[in-house]
Design a protein around this motif. Structure first.
Motif, PDB file in Angstrom:
ATOM      1  N   LYS A   4     -17.722 120.024  71.523  1.00  0.00           N
ATOM      2  CA  LYS A   4     -18.948 120.614  70.557  1.00  0.00           C
ATOM      3  C   LYS A   4     -18.394 120.229  68.633  1.00  0.00           C
ATOM      4  O   LYS A   4     -16.770 121.628  69.110  1.00  0.00           O
ATOM      5  N   LEU A   6     -18.664 120.785  64.193  1.00  0.00           N
ATOM      6  CA  LEU A   6     -18.997 120.758  63.331  1.00  0.00           C
ATOM      7  C   LEU A   6     -18.449 120.174  61.694  1.00  0.00           C
ATOM      8  O   LEU A   6     -17.202 120.942  61.675  1.00  0.00           O
ATOM      9  N   LEU A  20     -27.512 110.418  55.014  1.00  0.00           N
ATOM     10  CA  LEU A  20     -28.224 111.405  55.673  1.00  0.00           C
ATOM     11  C   LEU A  20     -28.548 110.386  56.848  1.00  0.00           C
ATOM     12  O   LEU A  20     -27.913 110.312  58.231  1.00  0.00           O
ATOM     13  N   LYS A  24     -28.096 110.043  60.945  1.00  0.00           N
ATOM     14  CA  LYS A  24     -28.422 109.816  62.016  1.00  0.00           C
ATOM     15  C   LYS A  24     -28.120 108.524  62.643  1.00  0.00           C
ATOM     16  O   LYS A  24     -28.747 108.857  63.400  1.00  0.00           O
ATOM     17  N   ILE A  26     -25.251 107.846  63.694  1.00  0.00           N
ATOM     18  CA  ILE A  26     -24.212 107.604  65.201  1.00  0.00           C
ATOM     19  C   ILE A  26     -24.546 108.619  65.890  1.00  0.00           C
ATOM     20  O   ILE A  26     -24.734 109.780  65.980  1.00  0.00           O
ATOM     21  N   PRO A  27     -24.288 107.681  67.580  1.00  0.00           N
ATOM     22  CA  PRO A  27     -25.260 108.541  68.054  1.00  0.00           C
ATOM     23  C   PRO A  27     -24.433 110.101  68.574  1.00  0.00           C
ATOM     24  O   PRO A  27     -25.375 110.727  69.701  1.00  0.00           O
ATOM     25  N   GLU A  28     -23.050 109.840  68.545  1.00  0.00           N
ATOM     26  CA  GLU A  28     -22.607 111.133  68.864  1.00  0.00           C
ATOM     27  C   GLU A  28     -22.772 112.603  67.914  1.00  0.00           C
ATOM     28  O   GLU A  28     -22.854 113.636  68.452  1.00  0.00           O
ATOM     29  N   ILE A  29     -23.757 112.236  66.874  1.00  0.00           N
ATOM     30  CA  ILE A  29     -24.124 112.979  65.971  1.00  0.00           C
ATOM     31  C   ILE A  29     -24.644 113.911  66.684  1.00  0.00           C
ATOM     32  O   ILE A  29     -26.262 113.149  66.513  1.00  0.00           O
ATOM     33  N   LYS A  30     -25.699 114.730  66.799  1.00  0.00           N
ATOM     34  CA  LYS A  30     -26.710 115.602  68.076  1.00  0.00           C
ATOM     35  C   LYS A  30     -27.563 116.359  66.746  1.00  0.00           C
ATOM     36  O   LYS A  30     -29.105 116.659  66.700  1.00  0.00           O
ATOM     37  N   LYS A  31     -27.133 116.753  65.563  1.00  0.00           N
ATOM     38  CA  LYS A  31     -28.196 117.447  64.610  1.00  0.00           C
ATOM     39  C   LYS A  31     -27.014 117.951  63.268  1.00  0.00           C
ATOM     40  O   LYS A  31     -25.746 117.730  63.226  1.00  0.00           O
ATOM     41  N   LEU A  32     -28.676 117.385  62.588  1.00  0.00           N
ATOM     42  CA  LEU A  32     -27.875 116.831  61.295  1.00  0.00           C
ATOM     43  C   LEU A  32     -28.508 118.570  60.242  1.00  0.00           C
ATOM     44  O   LEU A  32     -29.787 118.971  60.242  1.00  0.00           O
ATOM     45  N   CYS A  42     -24.024 119.476  57.561  1.00  0.00           N
ATOM     46  CA  CYS A  42     -23.587 120.279  58.403  1.00  0.00           C
ATOM     47  C   CYS A  42     -23.366 119.268  59.462  1.00  0.00           C
ATOM     48  O   CYS A  42     -24.778 119.077  60.104  1.00  0.00           O
ATOM     49  N   GLU A  44     -23.648 118.528  63.218  1.00  0.00           N
ATOM     50  CA  GLU A  44     -23.068 118.649  64.558  1.00  0.00           C
ATOM     51  C   GLU A  44     -22.679 117.567  66.149  1.00  0.00           C
ATOM     52  O   GLU A  44     -23.380 116.380  66.063  1.00  0.00           O
TER      53      GLU A  44
END
Lengths: 81, 439
Positions: A4, A6, A20, A24, A26-32, A42, A44
């Motif tokens: 993981k 940040l 933003l 969104k 990008i599949p590897e990004i789990k949270k914004l 930030c 994640e």
């Protein structure tokens, strides 16, 4: 075992929503997280290996227009209560 | 994932509301003191056995970090700094005693003296008392949504009281002040219990163990609940003896007489199907559901306690409905629909309040050399710190903070974090919005 990280991003004026939306996709990004302070966003990101983090950053995130500056931190350990 | 845990809370509230109504005949034929005595004592013993089995399974069969029994029980003799510095076993004993008293009052009131709908007045009063406590003592923001939420509850109390005054069977409420005294006492007990139960703080060694084995959280919660149920009876028995010899009020005195006469039938009552229903489906299973949800809660969204506050009104809603349908309580349908509609709306207002009032922030910390091992546990013990992440980068730690107000953040940073030795730099980033992307 996933890695993981940040990625704190500074965004240029009037680019927030556009950045933003691109992040969104990008599949590897789990949270914004939209932030106030020195950084505006930030992201994640969760990857299987460190090479995937490099690829996601260099080939996807770094190409997004509107991101002025980033600061990436890899999470070594998470403590909860 | 989170939805599953929210459903668990809803299911637990559903069980709490329907099962006692299904078993209401038991309360009418047996002493309420006996029913509550068996329900909580037996549940406490079963939960204690489950705690021991889970710990043994963890230590002997699973490959996870061992949970020493000595550590599990040692904290009972330590002081709980969050609750007047009392030792943990005394803290559990007081919670248990309060819980038993309020359950006796609640059922006594709902099923013998008055009605379920009127007992719910006490429940709603407690929500109002807790809200004023949170506003006055914890400085939580009283925004428009919370104000509307409280107004709706007050309005519902007025409607229910009006209906019950019209009900010819409610002579106890209409002719006696004792009923109102009981309902206020019930509300005060619920409020104290609600506030007191959240004052449980983990010791440093426990936080450390919890981070090596997350199952410790469930085992610790099970132990806490089982001891609350069991220890609560220690002051309760002398309390009954005092009331027996110095009867202040005839209804309660008669209940104690009935309890004594029920004692020879202890086993028969215990194996009554309604008692089994109460112990298993209204006590053990709902608490297990709540604990599992709490232990697996994601730290990013609304907290577990926030969702608990939002959904707590489900229990009175369902009790009203089931009381009307199953027991056939007096409540004109038009008024029932109005009250139910208002209570459902109140859930939405509470949700809006909780979602808006929480202050989420990230705090980045740079530490002096050699402190990366000890500081995270110290930080986790602070109120408001949900999660600590150890980083590789320009900062060493990232703290995920959730507080009720900016004042709490100010207090946390300036009076707690800055006082810790070895912190080089602090960067505060407030979170405006969380976008769920790919879960």
């Amino acid at each position: 075992m996933t890695i993981k990280a940040l990625i704190f991003c500074k965004i240029s004026h009037k680019s927030m929503l556009e950045v933003l939306n691109k992040l969104k996709e990008i599949p590897e990004i789990k949270k914004l997280f939209s932030l106030t302070g020195d950084y505006d966003i930030c992201a994640e990101i969760e990857v299987i290996e460190i090479n995937e983090l490099y690829n996601s950053f260099v080939k996807k995130i770094d190409l997004i227009e509107g991101i002025i500056n980033t600061n990436t931190h890899v999470v070594m350990k998470e403590f909860v209560k | 994932m989170q939805n599953k845990h929210i459903l668990n809370i809803i299911l637990a509230n559903l069980l709490w509301s329907i099962v006692p109504i299904l078993a209401s005949d038991l309360f009418k034929t047996q002493s309420i003191i006996m029913v509550i005595f068996q329900r909580f004592l037996i549940s406490g013993i079963i939960l204690f056995i489950i705690t021991i089995i889970l710990t043994l399974y963890n230590n002997k069969i699973s490959e996870k970090e061992k949970i020493p029994f000595s550590q599990l029980f040692n904290h009972l003799l330590k002081k709980n700094e969050g609750f007047f510095g009392l030792k943990y076993y005394i803290y559990f004993l007081l919670l248990g005693f309060l819980g038993i008293i309020l359950h006796i009052l609640g059922y006594f009131f709902a099923l013998k003296l008055a009605s379920i709908s009127f007992a719910l007045v006490g429940f709603q009063l407690s929500i109002i008392i807790i809200a004023f406590y949170e506003h006055g003592v914890r400085l939580e923001r009283l925004d428009i949504f919370k104000a509307l939420y409280l107004l709706i509850l007050i309005f519902c109390i007025i409607i229910i009281s009006y209906i019950k005054f019209q009900d010819p069977s409610q002579t106890f409420i209409n002719s006696s002040f004792v009923g109102w005294f009981y309902i206020i006492l019930f509300a005060v007990c619920v409020s104290f219990l609600h506030i007191g139960i959240s004052k449980d703080t983990y010791k440093t060694k426990e936080v450390d163990l919890l981070n090596r084995n997350s199952d410790y959280k469930i085992i610790r919660m099970l132990l806490k609940l089982s001891l609350v149920f069991i220890l609560g009876f220690i002051p309760f028995i002398p309390f009954l003896i005092i009331i027996y010899f110095f009867p202040l009020e005839s209804h309660l005195y008669n209940e104690i007489i009935l309890f004594v006469s029920d004692l020879p039938n202890f086993i028969n009552i215990l194996f009554d199907w309604r008692m089994i229903l109460l112990i298993v489906f209204s006590t053990i299973i709902p608490y297990l559901l709540m604990f599992i949800s709490n232990a697996n809660w994601s730290q990013y969204n609304l907290t577990y306690s926030q969702w608990m506050s939002i959904l707590t009104i489900i229990e009175p809603i369902l009790s009203l409905v089931f009381g009307y349908i199953i027991i056939g309580e007096y409540f004109p349908l038009e008024y029932l629909i109005i009250v139910l509609f208002l209570l459902v709306i109140s859930i939405l207002f509470r949700y809006a309040h909780e979602a808006r009032s929480k202050v989420n922030a990230y705090i980045l910390l740079r530490l002096k050399q050699g402190l990366l091992n000890s500081i995270p546990i110290k930080l986790l013990k602070l109120d408001g710190v949900c999660c600590v992440q150890s980083l590789i980068g320009t900062y060493d730690l990232l703290l995920n903070i959730k507080t009720n107000s900016i004042k709490d953040i100010y207090k946390l940073i300036n009076k707690e974090i800055r006082q810790l030795e070895g912190i080089d730099k602090i960067e505060i980033l407030f979170i405006n919005k969380i976008n769920k992307v790919n879960q």
